[in-house]
Scaffold this motif. Structure first.
Motif, PDB file in Angstrom:
ATOM      1  N   ALA A 117       6.668   1.770  13.318  1.00  0.00           N
ATOM      2  CA  ALA A 117       5.701   2.914  13.041  1.00  0.00           C
ATOM      3  C   ALA A 117       5.255   3.027  11.928  1.00  0.00           C
ATOM      4  CB  ALA A 117       6.524   4.473  13.711  1.00  0.00           C
ATOM      5  N   ALA A 118       5.834   2.090  10.896  1.00  0.00           N
ATOM      6  CA  ALA A 118       5.601   1.803   9.356  1.00  0.00           C
ATOM      7  C   ALA A 118       6.125   3.118   8.652  1.00  0.00           C
ATOM      8  CB  ALA A 118       4.116   1.689   9.195  1.00  0.00           C
ATOM      9  N   VAL A 119       7.179   3.546   8.907  1.00  0.00           N
ATOM     10  CA  VAL A 119       7.957   4.791   8.255  1.00  0.00           C
ATOM     11  C   VAL A 119       8.710   4.096   7.303  1.00  0.00           C
ATOM     12  CG1 VAL A 119       9.212   6.628   8.349  1.00  0.00           C
ATOM     13  CG2 VAL A 119       7.470   6.239  10.101  1.00  0.00           C
ATOM     14  N   PRO A 120       8.681   4.460   5.965  1.00  0.00           N
ATOM     15  CA  PRO A 120       9.848   3.771   5.041  1.00  0.00           C
ATOM     16  C   PRO A 120      11.252   4.461   5.531  1.00  0.00           C
ATOM     17  CG  PRO A 120       7.949   4.834   3.708  1.00  0.00           C
ATOM     18  CD  PRO A 120       7.792   5.132   5.397  1.00  0.00           C
ATOM     19  N   PRO A 121      12.386   3.517   4.980  1.00  0.00           N
ATOM     20  CA  PRO A 121      12.481   2.507   4.155  1.00  0.00           C
ATOM     21  C   PRO A 121      12.321   1.254   5.151  1.00  0.00           C
ATOM     22  CG  PRO A 121      14.387   3.474   4.296  1.00  0.00           C
ATOM     23  CD  PRO A 121      13.612   4.234   5.287  1.00  0.00           C
ATOM     24  N   LEU A 122      12.103   1.250   6.247  1.00  0.00           N
ATOM     25  CA  LEU A 122      12.240  -0.125   6.916  1.00  0.00           C
ATOM     26  C   LEU A 122      11.049  -0.897   6.825  1.00  0.00           C
ATOM     27  CD1 LEU A 122      13.495   1.141  10.157  1.00  0.00           C
ATOM     28  CD2 LEU A 122      14.673   0.204   8.151  1.00  0.00           C
ATOM     29  N   ALA A 123      10.739  -2.259   7.489  1.00  0.00           N
ATOM     30  CA  ALA A 123       9.813  -3.294   6.829  1.00  0.00           C
ATOM     31  C   ALA A 123       8.588  -2.997   7.142  1.00  0.00           C
ATOM     32  CB  ALA A 123      10.453  -4.448   7.890  1.00  0.00           C
ATOM     33  N   GLY A 124       8.234  -2.139   8.131  1.00  0.00           N
ATOM     34  CA  GLY A 124       6.712  -1.991   8.535  1.00  0.00           C
ATOM     35  C   GLY A 124       5.809  -1.209   7.491  1.00  0.00           C
ATOM     36  N   TRP A 125       6.449  -0.557   6.577  1.00  0.00           N
ATOM     37  CA  TRP A 125       5.693   0.337   5.618  1.00  0.00           C
ATOM     38  C   TRP A 125       4.988  -0.505   4.469  1.00  0.00           C
ATOM     39  CZ3 TRP A 125       6.328   1.123   0.328  1.00  0.00           C
ATOM     40  CH2 TRP A 125       7.665   0.751  -0.264  1.00  0.00           C
ATOM     41  N   ARG A 126       5.881  -1.736   4.178  1.00  0.00           N
ATOM     42  CA  ARG A 126       5.328  -2.277   2.819  1.00  0.00           C
ATOM     43  C   ARG A 126       3.853  -3.009   3.019  1.00  0.00           C
ATOM     44  NH1 ARG A 126       8.668  -3.472  -1.412  1.00  0.00           N
ATOM     45  NH2 ARG A 126      10.597  -2.433  -1.306  1.00  0.00           N
ATOM     46  N   PRO A 127       3.933  -3.971   4.294  1.00  0.00           N
ATOM     47  CA  PRO A 127       2.468  -4.364   4.406  1.00  0.00           C
ATOM     48  C   PRO A 127       1.370  -3.797   4.807  1.00  0.00           C
ATOM     49  CG  PRO A 127       4.064  -4.984   6.197  1.00  0.00           C
ATOM     50  CD  PRO A 127       5.108  -4.496   5.165  1.00  0.00           C
ATOM     51  N   ARG A 128       1.791  -2.633   5.421  1.00  0.00           N
ATOM     52  CA  ARG A 128       0.656  -1.402   5.879  1.00  0.00           C
ATOM     53  C   ARG A 128       0.071  -0.601   4.402  1.00  0.00           C
ATOM     54  NH1 ARG A 128       0.914   0.950  10.545  1.00  0.00           N
ATOM     55  NH2 ARG A 128       1.819  -0.845  11.331  1.00  0.00           N
ATOM     56  N   PHE A 129       1.055  -0.452   3.593  1.00  0.00           N
ATOM     57  CA  PHE A 129       0.442  -0.090   2.313  1.00  0.00           C
ATOM     58  C   PHE A 129      -0.319  -0.957   1.430  1.00  0.00           C
ATOM     59  CE2 PHE A 129       1.268   0.673  -2.562  1.00  0.00           C
ATOM     60  CZ  PHE A 129       0.737   1.854  -2.308  1.00  0.00           C
ATOM     61  N   GLU A 130       0.023  -2.275   1.615  1.00  0.00           N
ATOM     62  CA  GLU A 130      -0.813  -3.372   1.007  1.00  0.00           C
ATOM     63  C   GLU A 130      -2.054  -3.341   1.553  1.00  0.00           C
ATOM     64  OE1 GLU A 130       1.656  -6.979   1.300  1.00  0.00           O
ATOM     65  OE2 GLU A 130       3.167  -6.124  -0.338  1.00  0.00           O
ATOM     66  N   LEU A 131      -2.005  -3.395   2.932  1.00  0.00           N
ATOM     67  CA  LEU A 131      -3.265  -3.537   3.648  1.00  0.00           C
ATOM     68  C   LEU A 131      -4.465  -2.318   3.286  1.00  0.00           C
ATOM     69  CD1 LEU A 131      -5.270  -4.489   5.989  1.00  0.00           C
ATOM     70  CD2 LEU A 131      -3.844  -3.200   7.461  1.00  0.00           C
ATOM     71  N   LEU A 132      -3.753  -0.981   3.174  1.00  0.00           N
ATOM     72  CA  LEU A 132      -4.735   0.234   2.775  1.00  0.00           C
ATOM     73  C   LEU A 132      -5.063  -0.032   1.406  1.00  0.00           C
ATOM     74  CD1 LEU A 132      -2.615   2.887   4.452  1.00  0.00           C
ATOM     75  CD2 LEU A 132      -4.781   2.228   5.078  1.00  0.00           C
ATOM     76  N   GLN A 133      -4.187  -0.476   0.516  1.00  0.00           N
ATOM     77  CA  GLN A 133      -4.556  -0.515  -0.939  1.00  0.00           C
ATOM     78  C   GLN A 133      -5.687  -1.634  -1.107  1.00  0.00           C
ATOM     79  OE1 GLN A 133      -1.230  -1.825  -3.244  1.00  0.00           O
ATOM     80  NE2 GLN A 133      -2.216  -0.827  -4.940  1.00  0.00           N
ATOM     81  N   ALA A 134      -5.450  -2.882  -0.195  1.00  0.00           N
ATOM     82  CA  ALA A 134      -6.561  -3.873  -0.470  1.00  0.00           C
ATOM     83  C   ALA A 134      -8.055  -3.498   0.213  1.00  0.00           C
ATOM     84  CB  ALA A 134      -6.037  -4.897   0.408  1.00  0.00           C
ATOM     85  N   LEU A 135      -7.837  -2.672   1.355  1.00  0.00           N
ATOM     86  CA  LEU A 135      -9.178  -2.123   1.817  1.00  0.00           C
ATOM     87  C   LEU A 135      -9.806  -1.188   0.934  1.00  0.00           C
ATOM     88  CD1 LEU A 135      -8.224  -1.614   5.682  1.00  0.00           C
ATOM     89  CD2 LEU A 135      -9.600  -3.404   4.801  1.00  0.00           C
ATOM     90  N   VAL A 136      -9.028  -0.414   0.327  1.00  0.00           N
ATOM     91  CA  VAL A 136      -9.677   0.711  -0.912  1.00  0.00           C
ATOM     92  C   VAL A 136     -10.164  -0.173  -1.961  1.00  0.00           C
ATOM     93  CG1 VAL A 136      -9.138   2.597  -2.049  1.00  0.00           C
ATOM     94  CG2 VAL A 136      -8.225   2.598   0.171  1.00  0.00           C
ATOM     95  N   ALA A 137      -9.393  -1.027  -2.446  1.00  0.00           N
ATOM     96  CA  ALA A 137      -9.844  -1.897  -3.741  1.00  0.00           C
ATOM     97  C   ALA A 137     -11.094  -2.594  -3.407  1.00  0.00           C
ATOM     98  CB  ALA A 137      -8.785  -2.829  -4.023  1.00  0.00           C
ATOM     99  N   GLY A 138     -11.223  -3.000  -2.129  1.00  0.00           N
ATOM    100  CA  GLY A 138     -12.589  -3.707  -1.815  1.00  0.00           C
ATOM    101  C   GLY A 138     -13.827  -2.861  -1.253  1.00  0.00           C
ATOM    102  N   ASP A 139     -13.609  -1.510  -1.444  1.00  0.00           N
ATOM    103  CA  ASP A 139     -14.492  -0.731  -0.951  1.00  0.00           C
ATOM    104  C   ASP A 139     -14.831  -0.573   0.344  1.00  0.00           C
ATOM    105  OD1 ASP A 139     -15.019   0.243  -3.629  1.00  0.00           O
ATOM    106  OD2 ASP A 139     -16.454  -1.384  -4.026  1.00  0.00           O
ATOM    107  N   ARG A 140     -13.960  -0.882   1.309  1.00  0.00           N
ATOM    108  CA  ARG A 140     -14.043  -1.005   2.819  1.00  0.00           C
ATOM    109  C   ARG A 140     -13.332   0.496   3.201  1.00  0.00           C
ATOM    110  NH1 ARG A 140     -15.306  -5.861   4.409  1.00  0.00           N
ATOM    111  NH2 ARG A 140     -16.250  -4.647   6.605  1.00  0.00           N
ATOM    112  N   TYR A 141     -13.951   1.458   2.787  1.00  0.00           N
ATOM    113  CA  TYR A 141     -13.330   2.765   3.020  1.00  0.00           C
ATOM    114  C   TYR A 141     -13.272   3.110   4.597  1.00  0.00           C
ATOM    115  CZ  TYR A 141     -14.083   3.482  -2.020  1.00  0.00           C
ATOM    116  OH  TYR A 141     -14.271   3.473  -3.287  1.00  0.00           O
ATOM    117  N   LEU A 142     -14.418   2.815   5.273  1.00  0.00           N
ATOM    118  CA  LEU A 142     -14.325   2.946   6.826  1.00  0.00           C
ATOM    119  C   LEU A 142     -13.309   2.273   7.356  1.00  0.00           C
ATOM    120  CD1 LEU A 142     -15.806   4.475   9.176  1.00  0.00           C
ATOM    121  CD2 LEU A 142     -17.223   2.373   9.283  1.00  0.00           C
TER     122      LEU A 142
END
Length: 473
Positions: free
Chosen positions: A372-397
């Motif tokens: 479920a990507a809930v911290p502090p287990l492993a799933g949350w780190r790549p999910r946060f990186e994915l959201l950050q990269a999409l926003v940084a690339g202006d892929r808001y949708l």
């Protein structure tokens, strides 16, 4: 006399293919020994997978000098950083699954080696011919492994899956023929640039070809998520179910980044198509999983949503690090998914009622929280990186799709926790009078040990002690 063009024949070398050669030798040994004697065959298969995983861990530089990519079989395959990382994950997971399979499943374990070899080739494929060879090997190995693991009366579900995969292989071959014909080359590295350089290409030609490729890959590799159940019974052992929902995803993610490199100069329509496909998989996979009552079915359907989240990394590649993000999403998903499916099969089995109040439900809850990507287990780190990269690339949708998929994933994975803490392995009450399915683990002690090891990996990745794919940065 002017200069002439000389045909450059690459040198065939198998130095970087030591794990693949061990897998091939293990497959041949398992087939020959299984035809004459059944004793110790499964142990030999597990030993071969362990050796292949160790060699894959040693060859993490890609097999070439100074970490350079190596081409063991000319232009058809390449062993580079992503392929080496995926090869390690696939062989290690296959060794764990073969070790947990019930005794007497030596034929299923042998064909699991064939499926592993096919998926390893898939991560290394750089031409259309290599993809067809890899997918064909993976489909035959996976379906035959499930066929041998299922009982006689429940093999109709495996037969339906095999027919679906065969249809997907045919669609994939047709799509690859169109892709190579339009691009004028069999090599993926040149295909996208050649297609983008053709001004006379019809507007809908590239999306239609990509649709054929996407449908073919999804049908052949992912198949029908309900293929593991026949009515209310589980068709194959839980460990094999977990592997079949995890391993194809690893190969698929690497192949997508090789097939359609996400660069602005290659083909803008490719990135839009990949984003749309990922959005369909995210929303459709998690919505289909939310309506499933049995935990294993829920996990199997939710794997399609995880495929979409990993493919969103392709759309994030314009801001940098798309492949690394996708690989981290896959490698943090793989141990949690395998552990969750493995424990759900062990706890839900008839005669294991007392286990639902022990330590195994705690481990299962940890795996579900990580998925479920809930911290502090492993799933949350790549999910946060994915959201950050999409926003940084202006892929808001697409960032909104990733956020919605994360919320849907929380509903899918966290809802069974209510049933766990009420003393049941699944939300509805378990029918103790139901006949035993072949999905139980071979040894409860081995199952618990493997689950604990997978949970330790999840904890280490969540705490930042391990960084899967660190050299992809």
């Amino acid at each position: 006399m002017g200069p002439g063009q000389t045909l450059d024949v690459p040198v065939v070398t198998f130095a970087a293919w030591r794990p693949e050669l061990v897998l091939a030798a293990t497959l041949v040994l398992g087939l020959l020994a299984g035809a004459r004697a059944r004793r110790h065959v499964q142990f030999a298969v597990v030993a071969g997978l362990v050796v292949a995983a160790v060699l894959a861990a040693i060859d993490q530089d890609g097999g070439g000098p100074a970490g350079r990519p190596s081409h063991p079989l000319g232009a058809h395959f390449v062993v580079d950083g992503p392929a080496a990382l995926a090869r390690l994950a696939l062989t290690a997971l296959a060794a764990l699954v073969a070790g947990v399979l019930p005794r007497g499943q030596h034929r299923s374990a042998t064909m699991l080696v064939a499926a592993t070899l096919g998926l390893v080739w898939l991560t290394e494929a750089t031409t259309a011919a290599a993809v067809l060879l890899a997918v064909g090997t993976a489909v035959v190995g996976g379906s035959m492994s499930a066929w041998f693991a299922a009982s006689g009366g429940q093999r109709r579900a495996v037969r339906r899956w095999h027919l679906t995969a065969a249809l997907g292989f045919a669609v994939l071959a047709y799509g690859l023929a169109l892709w190579s014909g339009l691009a004028g080359t069999l090599e993926f590295g040149e295909a996208a640039a050649n297609l983008a350089a053709r001004p006379s290409l019809p507007p809908l030609a590239l999306p239609l070809v990509l649709s054929c490729l996407g449908v073919g890959l999804v049908l052949s590799l992912l198949g029908e998520p309900g293929r593991f159940q026949d009515g209310d019974l589980e068709v194959v052992p839980a460990a094999l179910t977990g592997w079949l929902t995890v391993a194809p995803l690893v190969g698929l993610v690497v192949l997508v980044h090789r097939l359609v490199p996400a660069t602005d100069s290659a083909a803008p329509a490719v990135s839009d198509f990949m984003g749309a496909l990922a959005a369909v998989l995210v929303i459709g996979g998690f919505l289909a999983a939310a309506v499933q009552s049995r935990l294993q079915r829920r996990l199997a359907w939710a794997a399609a949503g995880q495929v979409g989240l990993a493919l969103l990394g392709h759309a994030a590649a314009s801001s940098g690090g798309g492949l690394a993000i996708s690989m981290r999403c896959v490698l943090t998903f793989a141990p949690a998914q395998l552990g969750a499916v493995l424990l759900s099969g062990a706890i839900a089995g008839p005669g294991h009622v007392g286990l639902r109040r022990g330590a195994l439900p705690v481990l299962l809850a940890g795996f579900l929280v990580s998925l479920a990507a809930v911290p502090p287990l492993a799933g949350w780190r790549p999910r946060f990186e994915l959201l950050q990269a999409l926003v940084a690339g202006d892929r808001y949708l697409l960032g909104g799709v990733a956020a919605a998929g994360t919320l849907f994933g929380c509903v899918v994975y966290l809802r069974p926790l209510v049933g766990l803490w009420r003393g049941h392995a699944e939300p509805p009450p378990l029918d103790e009078a139901a006949p035993a399915a072949p999905a139980g683990a071979g040894s409860l002690a081995v199952t618990s040990l493997v689950a604990a090891a997978l949970f330790a990996i999840v904890l280490a990745w969540g705490a930042g002690l391990l960084r899967p794919g660190w050299y992809l940065d």
